[in-house]
Design an enzyme around this catalytic site. Structure first.
Site: not given
Length: 193
Positions: A22, A44, A52
């Site tokens: 990522y 988000e 995350w």
């Protein structure tokens, strides 16, 4: 081209098989595709209060159950679909976050209708160009900025939810609106070009 693994320096948070790709391939890359912008805005918001890594772990399932983040389809979700989503252990089963995904899809479509593209709307908060920062250490990176404050305020005015300034700043980082790779990270120079 990615340097050999032995010599690579990354931002400190990129440390595992999920977040290294990522970091190396997506985070901080200027993004102008409306559907992908919508996906990251939703993810988000889903991340609020969680890591995350948790979101990355569930991302593929999110794409499946939320119709590839097709805002037109999501905007039509009904109570039955919400119940299905709340029962799916592959996503973050928070009613407020699921409800906000649906209402955010509706608000997203209104922005597209008004401005033409969500891309044109959202990038104006940085003047249409990535903001190039030059942080030497992760602790220097802010959690929010004047730009993310303005974005948050405007999104909320338009009916978006889970779009506080900190979430908006994380979105700005993810979509390349700001380059917040630390200067010694191999991606910093690549994205500064």
């Amino acid at each position: 081209m990615k340097p050999s693994e032995a010599s690579v320096t990354r931002c400190h948070w990129a440390q595992n098989a999920r977040n290294i790709p990522y970091h190396d391939e997506e985070w901080g890359v200027p993004l102008h595709d409306d559907q992908k912008l919508f996906e990251l805005l939703i993810l988000e918001g889903a991340q609020a209060g969680l890591s995350w890594d948790t979101v990355l772990q569930k991302r593929a399932r999110y794409r499946e159950v939320f119709d590839g983040f097709d805002a037109k389809k999501i905007a039509q979700y009904d109570k039955k679909k919400v119940r299905q989503l709340l029962g799916d252990p592959g996503i973050i089963r928070n009613r407020l976050k699921i409800d906000s995904t649906i209402s955010n899809a509706r608000a997203f479509l209104k922005v597209q209708e008004e401005v033409g593209t969500f891309d044109a709307y959202i990038w104006r908060f940085v003047g249409g160009r990535p903001k190039q920062n030059a942080w030497k250490a992760h602790k220097q990176v802010p959690a929010r900025t004047a730009e993310s404050d303005a974005m948050s305020k405007d999104l909320k005015k338009r009916g978006f939810r889970f779009v506080g300034s900190t979430i908006c700043y994380a979105f700005m980082q993810a979509t390349g609106m700001v380059n917040d790779h630390v200067v010694n990270c191999f991606r910093y120079q690549e994205l500064k070009k």
